[in-house]
Design a protein around this motif. Structure first.
Motif, PDB file in Angstrom:
ATOM      1  N   ALA A  98       0.822  -1.207   0.000  1.00  0.00           N
ATOM      2  CA  ALA A  98       0.000   0.000   0.000  1.00  0.00           C
ATOM      3  C   ALA A  98       0.858   1.259   0.000  1.00  0.00           C
ATOM      4  N   ALA A  99       1.948   1.238   0.772  1.00  0.00           N
ATOM      5  CA  ALA A  99       2.843   2.400   0.818  1.00  0.00           C
ATOM      6  C   ALA A  99       3.501   2.636  -0.529  1.00  0.00           C
ATOM      7  N   MET A 100       3.993   1.566  -1.156  1.00  0.00           N
ATOM      8  CA  MET A 100       4.638   1.724  -2.467  1.00  0.00           C
ATOM      9  C   MET A 100       3.662   2.246  -3.506  1.00  0.00           C
ATOM     10  N   ALA A 101       2.432   1.730  -3.490  1.00  0.00           N
ATOM     11  CA  ALA A 101       1.435   2.189  -4.452  1.00  0.00           C
ATOM     12  C   ALA A 101       1.092   3.658  -4.221  1.00  0.00           C
ATOM     13  N   ALA A 102       1.027   4.078  -2.962  1.00  0.00           N
ATOM     14  CA  ALA A 102       0.722   5.477  -2.659  1.00  0.00           C
ATOM     15  C   ALA A 102       1.804   6.414  -3.170  1.00  0.00           C
ATOM     16  N   LEU A 103       3.052   5.957  -3.170  1.00  0.00           N
ATOM     17  CA  LEU A 103       4.163   6.795  -3.609  1.00  0.00           C
ATOM     18  C   LEU A 103       4.168   7.058  -5.110  1.00  0.00           C
ATOM     19  N   ALA A 104       3.248   6.444  -5.837  1.00  0.00           N
ATOM     20  CA  ALA A 104       3.126   6.765  -7.257  1.00  0.00           C
ATOM     21  C   ALA A 104       2.640   8.198  -7.459  1.00  0.00           C
ATOM     22  N   GLU A 105       2.004   8.762  -6.436  1.00  0.00           N
ATOM     23  CA  GLU A 105       1.487  10.137  -6.515  1.00  0.00           C
ATOM     24  C   GLU A 105       2.557  11.129  -6.072  1.00  0.00           C
TER      25      GLU A 105
END
Length: 247
Positions: A98-105
């Motif tokens: 979830a953290a890695m996916a959020a860092l796409a923003e």
């Protein structure tokens, strides 16, 4: 420690907030609850950090559905946006995804000063992952979420390859993660460092809380000492000390 509800769109997340100083966001593994972080949060609080541990949506005392990675990542982004200063994020397994996916923003990246991945990489070998989940008794309950996460591997690896942050990967010595999985992460981002807790399995926070807390504290200190965030961190520490003295 303060227990609080955080309303995020269609879900209300139950959180425990403790300590004073720069903030470390703690995201548990799938099937766990925020309580797994309690001994770690206490140790980090003694080191001068404020911790926010949440039950992710669909877990523990939090509401919401969890069938794909997207809503979990959106929750992480919203949690980070609530903070007034720079944040270090520690995510175990599902929390790390979830953290890695959020860092796409880009807006999320601008607020995060460090990342700790607890026995999780962007694109693990699917078969050992599925075998571990079956061995834990999840059966078909997480199949849809697992398929979505494993299918997101290339995108997550691409995100990590462009993230200019200090990244610590904490491996469990008895985990199913393969060396090839870890090597792909290190090739994608040269700011990744690795620490191994030999006696821990995949659920490191449960198996070795004291060792994990110490690794998080050391990594967070180096992240918060980055020149670009040092001023904001000093303010957070001063504010935390003021609030502690006022209690």
């Amino acid at each position: 420690m303060i227990h609080t509800d955080i309303v995020l769109g269609d879900a209300t997340l139950r959180a425990t907030v403790g300590g004073h100083g720069p903030t470390i966001l703690l995201l548990h593994a799938g099937g766990e609850r925020r309580g797994v972080w309690s001994p770690i949060a206490a140790r980090l609080g003694a080191c001068g950090y404020r911790t926010v541990a949440v039950d992710q949506r669909g877990h523990g005392e939090s509401s919401g559905q969890v069938t794909t990675l997207g809503p979990l990542a959106d929750d992480v982004a919203a949690l980070i946006a609530r903070e007034s200063g720079p944040v270090v994020v520690a995510g175990a397994s599902l929390g790390g995804f979830a953290a890695m996916a959020a860092l796409a923003e880009p807006a999320v990246r601008s607020r995060v000063t460090g990342l700790i991945l607890v026995d999780v990489v962007p694109d693990p070998d699917p078969e050992p992952t599925r075998t571990w989940l079956r061995d834990q008794g999840f059966g078909a309950s997480l199949d849809h979420l697992t398929d979505d996460i494993l299918g997101s591997g290339p995108a997550l690896l691409a995100t990590i390859s462009t993230v200019d942050l200090p990244v610590l990967l904490v491996r469990g010595g008895r985990s199913f993660l393969a060396d090839d999985d870890v090597h792909r992460l290190c090739r994608a981002n040269r700011r990744v460092t690795i620490a191994v807790i030999a006696e821990a399995g995949h659920l490191v926070a449960r198996d070795a809380p004291e060792q994990l807390a110490d690794l998080i504290a050391v990594h967070a200190e180096s992240c918060f000492d980055e020149p670009t965030v040092r001023g904001a961190v000093e303010f957070q520490r001063a504010l935390g000390a003021f609030r502690a003295n006022c209690r």
